[in-house]
Design a protein around this motif. Structure first.
Motif, PDB file in Angstrom:
ATOM      1  N   VAL A 192      -9.365  -4.997  -2.066  1.00  0.00           N
ATOM      2  CA  VAL A 192      -9.468  -5.286  -0.634  1.00  0.00           C
ATOM      3  C   VAL A 192      -8.077  -5.267  -0.027  1.00  0.00           C
ATOM      4  N   LEU A 193      -7.961  -4.664   1.148  1.00  0.00           N
ATOM      5  CA  LEU A 193      -6.750  -4.725   1.945  1.00  0.00           C
ATOM      6  C   LEU A 193      -7.000  -5.759   3.033  1.00  0.00           C
ATOM      7  N   ASP A 194      -6.263  -6.852   2.994  1.00  0.00           N
ATOM      8  CA  ASP A 194      -6.433  -7.946   3.959  1.00  0.00           C
ATOM      9  C   ASP A 194      -5.322  -7.838   5.000  1.00  0.00           C
ATOM     10  N   VAL A 195      -5.652  -7.260   6.154  1.00  0.00           N
ATOM     11  CA  VAL A 195      -4.682  -7.061   7.226  1.00  0.00           C
ATOM     12  C   VAL A 195      -4.594  -8.343   8.036  1.00  0.00           C
ATOM     13  N   GLY A 196      -3.384  -8.896   8.123  1.00  0.00           N
ATOM     14  CA  GLY A 196      -3.194 -10.185   8.785  1.00  0.00           C
ATOM     15  C   GLY A 196      -3.651 -11.308   7.868  1.00  0.00           C
ATOM     16  N   CYS A 197      -3.228 -11.246   6.616  1.00  0.00           N
ATOM     17  CA  CYS A 197      -3.721 -12.174   5.590  1.00  0.00           C
ATOM     18  C   CYS A 197      -3.222 -13.602   5.751  1.00  0.00           C
ATOM     19  N   SER A 198      -2.281 -13.825   6.646  1.00  0.00           N
ATOM     20  CA  SER A 198      -1.709 -15.151   6.850  1.00  0.00           C
ATOM     21  C   SER A 198      -1.187 -15.685   5.517  1.00  0.00           C
ATOM     22  N   ALA A 217      -5.488 -17.480   2.486  1.00  0.00           N
ATOM     23  CA  ALA A 217      -6.564 -18.462   2.309  1.00  0.00           C
ATOM     24  C   ALA A 217      -7.912 -17.828   1.969  1.00  0.00           C
ATOM     25  N   THR A 218      -8.110 -16.577   2.324  1.00  0.00           N
ATOM     26  CA  THR A 218      -9.396 -15.917   2.079  1.00  0.00           C
ATOM     27  C   THR A 218      -9.476 -15.327   0.671  1.00  0.00           C
ATOM     28  N   VAL A 219      -8.376 -15.261  -0.019  1.00  0.00           N
ATOM     29  CA  VAL A 219      -8.344 -14.630  -1.338  1.00  0.00           C
ATOM     30  C   VAL A 219      -9.320 -15.287  -2.312  1.00  0.00           C
ATOM     31  N   SER A 220      -9.399 -16.591  -2.338  1.00  0.00           N
ATOM     32  CA  SER A 220     -10.304 -17.248  -3.295  1.00  0.00           C
ATOM     33  C   SER A 220     -11.760 -16.860  -3.038  1.00  0.00           C
ATOM     34  N   ALA A 221     -12.140 -16.730  -1.769  1.00  0.00           N
ATOM     35  CA  ALA A 221     -13.508 -16.307  -1.439  1.00  0.00           C
ATOM     36  C   ALA A 221     -13.736 -14.870  -1.898  1.00  0.00           C
ATOM     37  N   LEU A 222     -12.721 -14.024  -1.771  1.00  0.00           N
ATOM     38  CA  LEU A 222     -12.838 -12.643  -2.230  1.00  0.00           C
ATOM     39  C   LEU A 222     -12.966 -12.587  -3.748  1.00  0.00           C
ATOM     40  N   ARG A 223     -12.185 -13.389  -4.436  1.00  0.00           N
ATOM     41  CA  ARG A 223     -12.241 -13.418  -5.915  1.00  0.00           C
ATOM     42  C   ARG A 223     -13.630 -13.865  -6.392  1.00  0.00           C
ATOM     43  N   LYS A 224     -14.218 -14.827  -5.705  1.00  0.00           N
ATOM     44  CA  LYS A 224     -15.565 -15.293  -6.072  1.00  0.00           C
ATOM     45  C   LYS A 224     -16.594 -14.179  -5.948  1.00  0.00           C
ATOM     46  N   ARG A 225     -16.324 -13.214  -5.087  1.00  0.00           N
ATOM     47  CA  ARG A 225     -17.229 -12.072  -4.895  1.00  0.00           C
ATOM     48  C   ARG A 225     -16.924 -10.931  -5.866  1.00  0.00           C
ATOM     49  N   GLY A 226     -15.967 -11.152  -6.775  1.00  0.00           N
ATOM     50  CA  GLY A 226     -15.658 -10.153  -7.791  1.00  0.00           C
ATOM     51  C   GLY A 226     -14.506  -9.229  -7.475  1.00  0.00           C
ATOM     52  N   VAL A 227     -13.821  -9.468  -6.370  1.00  0.00           N
ATOM     53  CA  VAL A 227     -12.663  -8.646  -6.018  1.00  0.00           C
ATOM     54  C   VAL A 227     -11.525  -8.981  -6.982  1.00  0.00           C
ATOM     55  N   THR A 228     -10.953  -7.964  -7.592  1.00  0.00           N
ATOM     56  CA  THR A 228      -9.894  -8.199  -8.575  1.00  0.00           C
ATOM     57  C   THR A 228      -8.496  -7.887  -8.055  1.00  0.00           C
ATOM     58  N   ARG A 229      -8.407  -7.145  -6.952  1.00  0.00           N
ATOM     59  CA  ARG A 229      -7.088  -6.809  -6.389  1.00  0.00           C
ATOM     60  C   ARG A 229      -7.125  -7.005  -4.880  1.00  0.00           C
ATOM     61  N   GLY A 242      -2.300  -7.845   0.709  1.00  0.00           N
ATOM     62  CA  GLY A 242      -2.245  -8.426   2.045  1.00  0.00           C
ATOM     63  C   GLY A 242      -1.139  -7.809   2.884  1.00  0.00           C
ATOM     64  N   ILE A 243      -1.384  -7.739   4.174  1.00  0.00           N
ATOM     65  CA  ILE A 243      -0.356  -7.335   5.133  1.00  0.00           C
ATOM     66  C   ILE A 243      -0.159  -8.515   6.069  1.00  0.00           C
ATOM     67  N   GLU A 244       1.077  -9.005   6.157  1.00  0.00           N
ATOM     68  CA  GLU A 244       1.362 -10.173   6.987  1.00  0.00           C
ATOM     69  C   GLU A 244       2.772 -10.075   7.554  1.00  0.00           C
ATOM     70  N   PRO A 245       2.910 -10.047   8.893  1.00  0.00           N
ATOM     71  CA  PRO A 245       4.233  -9.920   9.497  1.00  0.00           C
ATOM     72  C   PRO A 245       5.055 -11.205   9.517  1.00  0.00           C
ATOM     73  N   ARG A 249       2.000 -14.482  -1.120  1.00  0.00           N
ATOM     74  CA  ARG A 249       2.424 -13.869  -2.386  1.00  0.00           C
ATOM     75  C   ARG A 249       1.996 -14.694  -3.596  1.00  0.00           C
ATOM     76  N   LEU A 250       1.729 -15.951  -3.399  1.00  0.00           N
ATOM     77  CA  LEU A 250       1.294 -16.805  -4.509  1.00  0.00           C
ATOM     78  C   LEU A 250      -0.150 -16.517  -4.929  1.00  0.00           C
ATOM     79  N   VAL A 251      -0.952 -15.913  -4.042  1.00  0.00           N
ATOM     80  CA  VAL A 251      -2.362 -15.681  -4.353  1.00  0.00           C
ATOM     81  C   VAL A 251      -2.781 -14.208  -4.283  1.00  0.00           C
ATOM     82  N   CYS A 252      -2.073 -13.409  -3.514  1.00  0.00           N
ATOM     83  CA  CYS A 252      -2.391 -11.984  -3.405  1.00  0.00           C
ATOM     84  C   CYS A 252      -1.697 -11.225  -4.538  1.00  0.00           C
ATOM     85  N   ASP A 253      -2.228 -10.063  -4.868  1.00  0.00           N
ATOM     86  CA  ASP A 253      -1.595  -9.232  -5.877  1.00  0.00           C
ATOM     87  C   ASP A 253      -0.347  -8.549  -5.336  1.00  0.00           C
ATOM     88  N   ARG A 254      -0.352  -8.316  -4.029  1.00  0.00           N
ATOM     89  CA  ARG A 254       0.815  -7.731  -3.366  1.00  0.00           C
ATOM     90  C   ARG A 254       0.735  -8.083  -1.886  1.00  0.00           C
TER      91      ARG A 254
END
Length: 77
Positions: free
Chosen positions: A34-40, A43-55, A58-61, A70-75
């Motif tokens: 998943v590409l999370d644009v405006g990932c802040s 916080a949404t990463v854990s919900a994505l992981r529960k759905r089976g997303v492995t990578r 995030g894009i965050e300005p 960076r502590l929870v996203c792969d990049r």
């Protein structure tokens, strides 16, 4: 790569980086990346992981939010 024609844009709610369970629920079953644009802060990463997303990329300005993400996203870009 698949683009969901029913995808939607949204206004972000809180500036404190709330989890977006509603967006995570729209990720197609079987999606692994998943590409999370405006990932802040990611916080949404854990919900994505529960759905089976492995990578999650995030894009965050905002530098402080990006550092936290960076502590929870792969990049984070």
């Amino acid at each position: 790569m698949e683009i969901d024609p029913s995808a939607y844009l949204h206004r972000y709610g809180e500036m404190d980086g709330q989890a977006r369970e509603d967006l995570a629920a729209r990720v197609p079953s079987g999606a692994r990346s998943v590409l999370d644009v405006g990932c802040s802060r990611g916080a949404t990463v854990s919900a994505l992981r529960k759905r089976g997303v492995t990578r999650v990329v995030g894009i965050e300005p905002d530098p402080e939010d990006a550092e936290a993400a960076r502590l929870v996203c792969d990049r984070v870009i």
